[in-house]
Design a protein around this motif. Sequence first.
Motif, PDB file in Angstrom:
ATOM      1  N   ALA A 173     109.561  76.632 134.543  1.00  0.00           N
ATOM      2  CA  ALA A 173     110.231  77.686 133.774  1.00  0.00           C
ATOM      3  C   ALA A 173     109.413  78.977 133.806  1.00  0.00           C
ATOM      4  O   ALA A 173     109.969  80.072 133.981  1.00  0.00           O
ATOM      5  CB  ALA A 173     110.447  77.218 132.336  1.00  0.00           C
ATOM      6  N   ARG A 174     108.092  78.869 133.650  1.00  0.00           N
ATOM      7  CA  ARG A 174     107.243  80.066 133.663  1.00  0.00           C
ATOM      8  C   ARG A 174     107.283  80.751 135.023  1.00  0.00           C
ATOM      9  O   ARG A 174     107.422  81.985 135.109  1.00  0.00           O
ATOM     10  CB  ARG A 174     105.802  79.694 133.301  1.00  0.00           C
ATOM     11  CG  ARG A 174     105.615  79.263 131.854  1.00  0.00           C
ATOM     12  CD  ARG A 174     104.138  79.210 131.495  1.00  0.00           C
ATOM     13  NE  ARG A 174     103.417  78.224 132.302  1.00  0.00           N
ATOM     14  CZ  ARG A 174     103.247  76.955 131.937  1.00  0.00           C
ATOM     15  NH1 ARG A 174     103.773  76.530 130.797  1.00  0.00           N
ATOM     16  NH2 ARG A 174     102.574  76.126 132.707  1.00  0.00           N
ATOM     17  N   ALA A 175     107.183  79.960 136.093  1.00  0.00           N
ATOM     18  CA  ALA A 175     107.192  80.538 137.435  1.00  0.00           C
ATOM     19  C   ALA A 175     108.540  81.190 137.730  1.00  0.00           C
ATOM     20  O   ALA A 175     108.602  82.279 138.338  1.00  0.00           O
ATOM     21  CB  ALA A 175     106.879  79.455 138.463  1.00  0.00           C
ATOM     22  N   SER A 176     109.621  80.563 137.299  1.00  0.00           N
ATOM     23  CA  SER A 176     110.962  81.108 137.548  1.00  0.00           C
ATOM     24  C   SER A 176     111.175  82.415 136.787  1.00  0.00           C
ATOM     25  O   SER A 176     111.769  83.372 137.308  1.00  0.00           O
ATOM     26  CB  SER A 176     112.019  80.082 137.152  1.00  0.00           C
ATOM     27  OG  SER A 176     111.872  78.890 137.894  1.00  0.00           O
ATOM     28  N   ALA A 177     110.704  82.463 135.544  1.00  0.00           N
ATOM     29  CA  ALA A 177     110.839  83.690 134.760  1.00  0.00           C
ATOM     30  C   ALA A 177     110.066  84.827 135.386  1.00  0.00           C
ATOM     31  O   ALA A 177     110.534  85.977 135.439  1.00  0.00           O
ATOM     32  CB  ALA A 177     110.360  83.439 133.329  1.00  0.00           C
ATOM     33  N   GLU A 229     111.940  87.939 136.803  1.00  0.00           N
ATOM     34  CA  GLU A 229     111.653  89.076 135.919  1.00  0.00           C
ATOM     35  C   GLU A 229     112.616  89.118 134.724  1.00  0.00           C
ATOM     36  O   GLU A 229     113.065  90.180 134.294  1.00  0.00           O
ATOM     37  CB  GLU A 229     111.676  90.400 136.684  1.00  0.00           C
ATOM     38  CG  GLU A 229     110.606  90.469 137.776  1.00  0.00           C
ATOM     39  CD  GLU A 229     110.590  91.810 138.491  1.00  0.00           C
ATOM     40  OE1 GLU A 229     111.634  92.491 138.491  1.00  0.00           O
ATOM     41  OE2 GLU A 229     109.538  92.177 139.034  1.00  0.00           O
ATOM     42  N   CYS A 230     112.961  87.924 134.233  1.00  0.00           N
ATOM     43  CA  CYS A 230     113.757  87.794 133.017  1.00  0.00           C
ATOM     44  C   CYS A 230     113.517  86.405 132.456  1.00  0.00           C
ATOM     45  O   CYS A 230     112.864  85.575 133.083  1.00  0.00           O
ATOM     46  CB  CYS A 230     115.250  88.025 133.301  1.00  0.00           C
ATOM     47  SG  CYS A 230     116.020  86.722 134.283  1.00  0.00           S
ATOM     48  N   SER A 237     109.398  83.522 129.215  1.00  0.00           N
ATOM     49  CA  SER A 237     109.603  84.936 129.509  1.00  0.00           C
ATOM     50  C   SER A 237     108.793  85.312 130.741  1.00  0.00           C
ATOM     51  O   SER A 237     107.932  84.540 131.185  1.00  0.00           O
ATOM     52  CB  SER A 237     109.189  85.789 128.301  1.00  0.00           C
ATOM     53  OG  SER A 237     107.848  85.509 127.942  1.00  0.00           O
ATOM     54  N   PRO A 238     109.023  86.477 131.317  1.00  0.00           N
ATOM     55  CA  PRO A 238     108.323  86.854 132.560  1.00  0.00           C
ATOM     56  C   PRO A 238     106.804  86.861 132.448  1.00  0.00           C
ATOM     57  O   PRO A 238     106.107  86.670 133.443  1.00  0.00           O
ATOM     58  CB  PRO A 238     108.867  88.256 132.845  1.00  0.00           C
ATOM     59  CG  PRO A 238     110.220  88.264 132.229  1.00  0.00           C
ATOM     60  CD  PRO A 238     110.088  87.442 130.982  1.00  0.00           C
ATOM     61  N   ASP A 239     106.259  87.057 131.232  1.00  0.00           N
ATOM     62  CA  ASP A 239     104.801  87.038 131.077  1.00  0.00           C
ATOM     63  C   ASP A 239     104.249  85.625 130.927  1.00  0.00           C
ATOM     64  O   ASP A 239     103.045  85.445 130.707  1.00  0.00           O
ATOM     65  CB  ASP A 239     104.378  87.898 129.881  1.00  0.00           C
ATOM     66  CG  ASP A 239     104.960  87.386 128.555  1.00  0.00           C
ATOM     67  OD1 ASP A 239     105.609  86.320 128.554  1.00  0.00           O
ATOM     68  OD2 ASP A 239     104.780  88.067 127.530  1.00  0.00           O
TER      69      ASP A 239
END
Length: 349
Positions: free
Chosen positions: A39-43, A47-48, A64-66
């Motif tokens: 999930a982190r890598a996909s965000a 960039e969302c 989230s993207p961060d």
Amino acid sequence: MEALAVRLSGMDAHAEGAIRVIAFYDTLMRRRVDLPALARASAGLAECVAGLRLHGTGAVVRASPDGRPPSTVPAPASSTARVTLDDEEIGTVWLERTGPPNPLDEVLLDRLAIAAATAVERYGPARTTMADPALVELAISDDSDEAARARALRLLGFTADLPVQVVAVRSHLPLDRIGALLCPARPVKAASLADVGVILAATVDPARIPAGVRAGIGGADGPGRSWQQARTALRFTTARQPVVRYADLGALALLARIPPETVRDNADVAAVARLAGSPEDLETLDAYCATGSLRRAADLLHLHHSSVARRLDQIARSLGIELTEPAGLVRASLALTAWRLLDSARQAP
């Protein structure tokens, strides 16, 4: 693969981007990342906010993207994709893009869904107690073929080499609390089917079942058979014996197979049914049958033994059974148990 990438990248920027997305997720799968990392890598890539949900556990992971959990409430998904394993939908992935979808979002979600299915198969579902009732029912049903049962157990987090016992419970306590107490260190899943709670566990310690819970415990010789045993054992539970292991029933389990009409027509059972109009007498008979001793029954009832003796004499005349004789005690115990099974049959899952 490299030659294909060169040919596709020569077509247009979209094709080149798609190849980069595919390579990105191929790398993540080679690194065996888990669902939160996906999930982190996909965000970050999209960039969302990116999210995924497993149907079997209800677990939701958003990032989230961060790389941090989003501080905002979930927004409507701008794009979604199904997560499938062995041709069965096990979850959903999505993006929460505020603007219009990106041309590569479809490719990204497709690869995220594949990577999520791979992670579920490798690591199993998130460690939560509550599970999808449909999966639990598939795991314990007599109608399930072995392939479907094995797939359901895998999605619930039970590996093929792990024994599974089923516990049938009735309680006002939350099922997840009972399951967590029952098996704190090994896989355990719970779900409600009709008015009965079902707990699947790798191991079961009856002493860990909290007070106020009625529980029937099946064996470990397959979840289908264990479920049948567990709900039979549940029928034998009483306020005095709230937890019953099927293995401890022995020949008594045969009583549960007798047709209710046959039980109802038995003279001894009919006599106990008439006695049930007096809760005091019924409690006295129960205590005496449980202990086989007048004095121990008196201790259980917190009464003087002479008072219990007078009650038992009256009960014996009402039943037409000599309770002081071993054969009479057996008759009364069987009749009392059979009468209880009649009531439990109306509540049986």
